[in-house]
Design a protein around this motif. Structure first.
Motif, PDB file in Angstrom:
ATOM      1  N   THR A  44       0.871  -1.171   0.000  1.00 25.16           N
ATOM      2  CA  THR A  44       0.000   0.000   0.000  1.00 25.16           C
ATOM      3  C   THR A  44       0.905   1.216   0.000  1.00 25.16           C
ATOM      4  O   THR A  44       1.933   1.220   0.676  1.00 25.16           O
ATOM      5  CB  THR A  44      -0.888  -0.004   1.267  1.00 25.16           C
ATOM      6  N   THR A  45       0.530   2.217  -0.774  1.00 23.51           N
ATOM      7  CA  THR A  45       1.416   3.385  -0.858  1.00 23.51           C
ATOM      8  C   THR A  45       0.655   4.630  -1.314  1.00 23.51           C
ATOM      9  O   THR A  45      -0.346   4.528  -2.026  1.00 23.51           O
ATOM     10  CB  THR A  45       2.585   3.116  -1.829  1.00 23.51           C
ATOM     11  N   THR A  46       1.152   5.779  -0.883  1.00 23.58           N
ATOM     12  CA  THR A  46       0.629   7.037  -1.429  1.00 23.58           C
ATOM     13  C   THR A  46       1.598   7.586  -2.474  1.00 23.58           C
ATOM     14  O   THR A  46       1.263   8.495  -3.212  1.00 23.58           O
ATOM     15  CB  THR A  46       0.478   8.116  -0.337  1.00 23.58           C
ATOM     16  N   ARG A  47       2.807   7.000  -2.502  1.00 25.20           N
ATOM     17  CA  ARG A  47       3.794   7.463  -3.486  1.00 25.20           C
ATOM     18  C   ARG A  47       3.659   6.581  -4.726  1.00 25.20           C
ATOM     19  O   ARG A  47       4.611   5.945  -5.214  1.00 25.20           O
ATOM     20  CB  ARG A  47       5.187   7.373  -2.873  1.00 25.20           C
ATOM     21  N   THR A  48       2.417   6.515  -5.192  1.00 21.32           N
ATOM     22  CA  THR A  48       2.018   5.480  -6.138  1.00 21.32           C
ATOM     23  C   THR A  48       2.855   5.456  -7.411  1.00 21.32           C
ATOM     24  O   THR A  48       3.429   4.422  -7.761  1.00 21.32           O
ATOM     25  CB  THR A  48       0.519   5.656  -6.477  1.00 21.32           C
ATOM     26  N   GLY A  49       2.904   6.586  -8.113  1.00 24.18           N
ATOM     27  CA  GLY A  49       3.635   6.611  -9.380  1.00 24.18           C
ATOM     28  C   GLY A  49       5.099   6.237  -9.186  1.00 24.18           C
ATOM     29  O   GLY A  49       5.658   5.438  -9.945  1.00 24.18           O
TER      30      GLY A  49
END
Ligand code: NAP
Length: 486
Positions: free
Chosen positions: A213-218
């Protein structure tokens, strides 16, 4: 029995699953998971770094050879056990989805049944993978075709169906013998984390399924896509992101499946059973609060029946109760976030400004949570933004048509081609219209077409590849041909 929400949330792993071990993200950062009915934080989960992403792929690559060599029956049995375990814990999964995504418990229960069914379906498919044996036309050689797993696969899923969008990728990958790195949407990670733990409990070997899971997706995803050890990418989400990922995957000519956005037309002919059409419209529009790629986006009714159809639909839509999805008596939950709610409001205002009439609804609900009223709008212009863009909310624009040819032309006048709906009792028309519609899926006299036993997918800007049905497992298999000279 009602589920204790606090202990349910506590029971879900909050880390990254890499190589069979739950652990924190490399830099210890976390993502807040929000309840869209109130905007308050439910819990925190790990926020993966670029290095975590690479390690997840390392784990999938390391597990691939051994996993591909397992007996199909063993892979099928893991899926079958997982199907049974999800079914047994249906209420827990439903509650989790309602809390993080917003839909009502009744809808979440429906998704649990639908999502679990992919595991049952592909548990049956695991033992039916087969090849072919034939004689070359000149009789000189024998042609053997065999199927092999594609290999390590990256799966990216959206927030609108947190369970089913995962199971319809994970199910066929397990059946085919592929290992995986799964990245759920950062707004709804809990369901996938709970599912991953359940699969471990059902005997899935370490490293076969890795979850980040991540918010730094790209930043995290692009290096995985560009890594030559990755053999397949399967993505469900918006067309804009899908296009970008196809570009990234072109470099190494990755096998790719894309389940993208839709702009489903809903055609009501003058020979249709109008009550049935209204019933179908309620399902096609309001399932998942309108936040479905298959959601009816544009309603076209024949000019002789359009007024009656609009009136009946508005009556049904206007009677729906909004509220927190876990509450009894609630029909419609909140939209996923403020951006989604404001986007819907903007589309309605745009149609209004062009002269459309709001018959019911037409307002964002003030206060906590991201609610928008179920809305019916008539007299909507052909070029109104809500006719050309995905609304992704509880808004039904209605326009009229005169002839069958005009209805088909209006339906096809979009870059998308995922789901479409036709209501008619004329068999000849059914066939003509189905043949004329440029869509991957056509529902005739029904408002829900998703079915694990059928090939789900789109054409044009809605993507390519199919999930479910006999076709679903093919996405995870390669064909090898062996020419044998006897
Ligand atoms: P989205 O913004 O495209 O996000 C989908 C997934 O892609 C999420 O996991 C998201 O991660 C990830 N993502 C975003 N930017 C990325 C990037 N640069 N690189 C790699 N991954 C990236 O779509 P959404 O708003 O969640 O979902 C709604 C859309 O999905 C609608 O268009 C709907 O029609 C479509 N959909 C299609 C189907 C189908 O089967 N055809 C089914 C369901 C939904 P984050 O959450 O971290 O941003």
């Amino acid at each position: 029995m009602a589920v204790n929400q606090k202990s349910l949330i506590e029971s879900v792993p909050k880390g990254l699953l890499i190589g069979g071990r739950w652990r924190e993200g490399g830099d210890g950062r976390t993502i807040a998971v929000e309840d869209p009915s109130s905007g308050s934080t439910i819990t925190q989960v790990a926020d993966a770094t670029v290095a975590d992403g690479r390690e997840a792929l390392d784990a999938a690559v390391a597990a691939q050879a051994e996993w591909a060599a397992t007996a199909p029956r063993d892979r099928g049995e893991i899926l079958r056990s997982a199907f049974e375990a999800i079914t047994k814990r249906a209420e827990e999964f439903a509650t989790l989805m309602t809390l993080e995504m917003g839909k009502t418990l009744a809808e979440s229960r429906g998704e649990v049944t639908y999502g679990a069914e992919f595991f049952r379906w592909f548990s049956e498919e695991a033992v039916r993978i087969s090849g072919r044996w034939s004689t070359a036309p000149n009789g000189a050689t024998r042609l053997l075709t065999m199927k092999k797993p594609v290999g390590p696969t990256l799966m990216i899923t959206p927030w609108n169906f947190p369970l089913a969008m995962g199971t319809r990728k994970i199910g066929p990958a397990i059946a085919a013998g592929c290992t995986m790195v799964v990245k759920p949407a950062s707004q709804t990670p809990l369901t996938m984390l709970a599912l991953a733990e359940l699969l471990r409990e059902c005997g899935l070997p370490d490293g076969v399924l890795n979850v980040i899971t991540t918010t730094r997706t790209g930043d995290v995803i692009e290096p995985i896509i560009r890594d030559p050890r990755l053999r397949k990418l399967t993505f469900t989400g918006s067309t804009a992101v899908g296009r970008r990922l196809v570009e990234q995957s072109a470099q190494q000519l990755l096998r790719v499946s894309m389940e993208l956005g839709g702009n489903a037309p809903f055609l009501v002919f003058d020979d249709a059973d109008l009550d049935r059409a209204v019933e179908g419209a309620m399902l096609a529009k309001m399932r998942n609060i309108g936040e479905a790629c298959t959601a009816a986006n544009r309603f076209y009714a024949h000019e002789d029946v359009v007024d009656e159809f609009a009136e009946k639909l508005a009556k049904r839509m206007g009677a729906l109760t909004l509220g927190k999805g876990t509450k009894k008596g609630v029909d419609v939950g909140p939209l996923i976030d403020a951006k989604a709610r404001d986007g819907v409001a903007e589309l309605v205002e745009h149609a209004r400004a062009q002269g459309a009439t709001v018959v019911t609804g037409g307002r964002a609900v003030p206060g906590r949570g991201y609610f928008y009223e179920p809305t019916v709008i008539t007299g909507v212009a052909k070029d109104a933004r809500m006719m050309t863009e995905e609304i992704f909310g509880p808004v039904a624009p209605i326009a009229s048509f005169r002839t069958e040819a005009e209805a088909v032309a209006l339906a096809n006048d979009t870059e998308y081609g995922l789901a479409s709906y036709v209501f008619t009792n004329d068999l000849g028309r059914m066939i003509r219209v189905a043949e004329g519609l440029q869509y991957g899926m056509i529902g005739v006299n029904q408002g829900i077409i998703s079915n694990p036993a059928a090939p789900f997918g789109g054409v044009k800007a809605s993507g390519f590849g199919r999930e479910g049905g006999f076709e679903g497992i093919e996405e995870y298999l390669e064909t090898t041909y062996v020419g044998i000279a006897p």
